[in-house]
Enzyme design. Structure first.
Site, short mmCIF file in Angstrom:
data_model
loop_
_atom_site.label_atom_id
_atom_site.label_comp_id
_atom_site.label_asym_id
_atom_site.label_seq_id
_atom_site.Cartn_x
_atom_site.Cartn_y
_atom_site.Cartn_z
N ASN A 57 5.83 32.31 38.88
CA ASN A 57 5.44 32.04 37.50
C ASN A 57 5.22 30.55 37.25
O ASN A 57 4.37 30.17 36.44
CB ASN A 57 6.50 32.58 36.54
CG ASN A 57 6.32 34.06 36.30
OD1 ASN A 57 5.69 34.75 37.09
ND2 ASN A 57 6.88 34.57 35.22
N LEU A 102 8.45 41.39 38.67
CA LEU A 102 7.07 41.87 38.75
C LEU A 102 6.06 40.73 38.73
O LEU A 102 6.32 39.66 38.19
CB LEU A 102 6.77 42.79 37.55
CG LEU A 102 7.88 43.73 37.15
CD1 LEU A 102 7.58 44.33 35.78
CD2 LEU A 102 8.04 44.82 38.20
N MET A 146 12.06 33.88 43.69
CA MET A 146 10.65 33.89 44.08
C MET A 146 9.76 34.16 42.88
O MET A 146 8.68 33.57 42.74
CB MET A 146 10.41 34.95 45.16
CG MET A 146 9.01 34.90 45.76
SD MET A 146 8.66 33.37 46.64
CE MET A 146 7.10 32.89 45.90
N LYS A 147 10.21 35.02 41.97
CA LYS A 147 9.43 35.32 40.77
C LYS A 147 9.25 34.06 39.92
O LYS A 147 8.16 33.80 39.40
CB LYS A 147 10.13 36.41 39.96
CG LYS A 147 9.58 36.63 38.56
CD LYS A 147 8.12 37.03 38.55
CE LYS A 147 7.67 37.35 37.14
NZ LYS A 147 6.22 37.62 37.06
N LEU A 148 10.31 33.28 39.77
CA LEU A 148 10.20 32.06 38.97
C LEU A 148 9.25 31.06 39.63
O LEU A 148 8.49 30.36 38.95
CB LEU A 148 11.58 31.43 38.76
CG LEU A 148 12.51 32.19 37.81
CD1 LEU A 148 13.85 31.47 37.72
CD2 LEU A 148 11.89 32.34 36.43
#
Length: 301
Positions: A176, A122, A171-173
């Protein structure tokens, strides 16, 4: 009655509560599992959800199970319980921020058990989770993506398939890393400014509306200037965990991690001095205090 699959949801915390609520409002039968906080579960059951006593019990009922957990260790343990139950679950969607190395290994374990693992982490905040306007980056085959897309649409305004399983968490990392890097930059810039006669309101008056403005900057500064503790509910402990994953991924990829390691070390310091439960914009207070700068406690000081 409905012909829609029963959805299970494990992890109805700050983000998961709103997501689960929107799945219910989307017309899906829902089973939830309590953890530390009863309030979200009580709210969801009052809206029509059922409650399971364990992940194994949920696996007996739910065809698709969503996870929104603190990190890979919790995900690995929960997926293990679901697979061991050999119940009705055919698909697990991990919306946690997990380590992609773990995700890919779990995907293979799930495949061997006849279960599909999809990662759909998310972006944005609990406010958007409640409103059903989160962003999600999904790791799944094209066929699996289309199969779960209607459920994702219940709680997300932007849904992007970024590749096969594991790509979503990768991609989330990266996402972030950018946001946590900005938080570190803002915090240090504000401290330098404070030592040289530029207060936070002046800083904000220059940056806001300019080329360096963005939605993340606005929620960060909503705390710094207005002292709104709830402006961006993401703990420094979780931020530190995410940056450990980023640095680990960089190391495994053979990438020099000069910047990511620096960001991680700043968050590690914040957690080490007992500030892990503070929210991300409060990193500005940590950096200020470590540099001997007095911090305002409320908006009137």
């Amino acid at each position: 009655m409905t012909d829609r699959p029963r959805i299970g949801f494990i992890g109805v915390g700050l983000m998961g509560h709103g997501m689960a609520k929107n799945i219910l409002e989307g017309g899906y039968p829902l089973t939830v599992l309590a953890h530390r906080n009863r309030k979200p579960v009580d709210d969801l059951t009052s809206r029509g959800a059922e409650e399971a006593a364990s992940a194994a019990e949920m696996a007996e009922k739910a065809e698709i199970v969503f996870l929104c957990l603190p990190g890979s260790p919790e995900v690995e343990a929960t997926v293990g319980e679901i697979l061991d139950a050999k119940g009705a679950t055919t698909t697990i969607v991990d919306s946690s921020t997990s380590n992609p190395v773990s995700t890919r290994a779990l995907a293979e374990r799930c495949r061997e058990a006849g279960v599909t693992l999809i990662d759909a982490p998310l972006s944005r905040t609990p406010k958007e989770a409640w409103e059903g306007t989160l962003d999600t980056m999904v790791g799944a085959s094209a066929e699996d993506f289309e199969r779960v897309r209607p459920i994702l649409d219940c709680w997300a305004g932007k849904v992007v398939n970024v590749g096969e399983t594991g790509a979503g968490h990768t991609m989330k990392l990266l996402n972030n890393f950018l946001s946590l890097g900005y938080a570190s930059l803002y915090s240090e810039a504000l401290a330098i400014g404070a030592k040289n006669g530029i207060d936070a309101k002046t800083f904000h008056g220059v940056i806001s509306g300019g080329r360096m403005d963005c939605g993340f900057y606005q929620t960060f500064m909503q705390y710094v200037v207005e002292r709104d503790r709830d402006a961006h509910k993401f703990t420094l402990r979780n931020a530190h965990k995410d940056m450990r994953y980023v640095v680990s991924m960089a190391n495994e990829s053979g990438i020099a991690s000069h910047v990511s390691s620096s960001v991680k070390n700043g968050l590690a310091t914040a957690e080490a001095i007992g500030r892990g439960d503070d929210y991300l914009p409060m990193l500005s207070d940590v950096v200020a205090e470590l540099n001997g700068i007095a911090v305002r406690k409320n908006s009137t000081e």
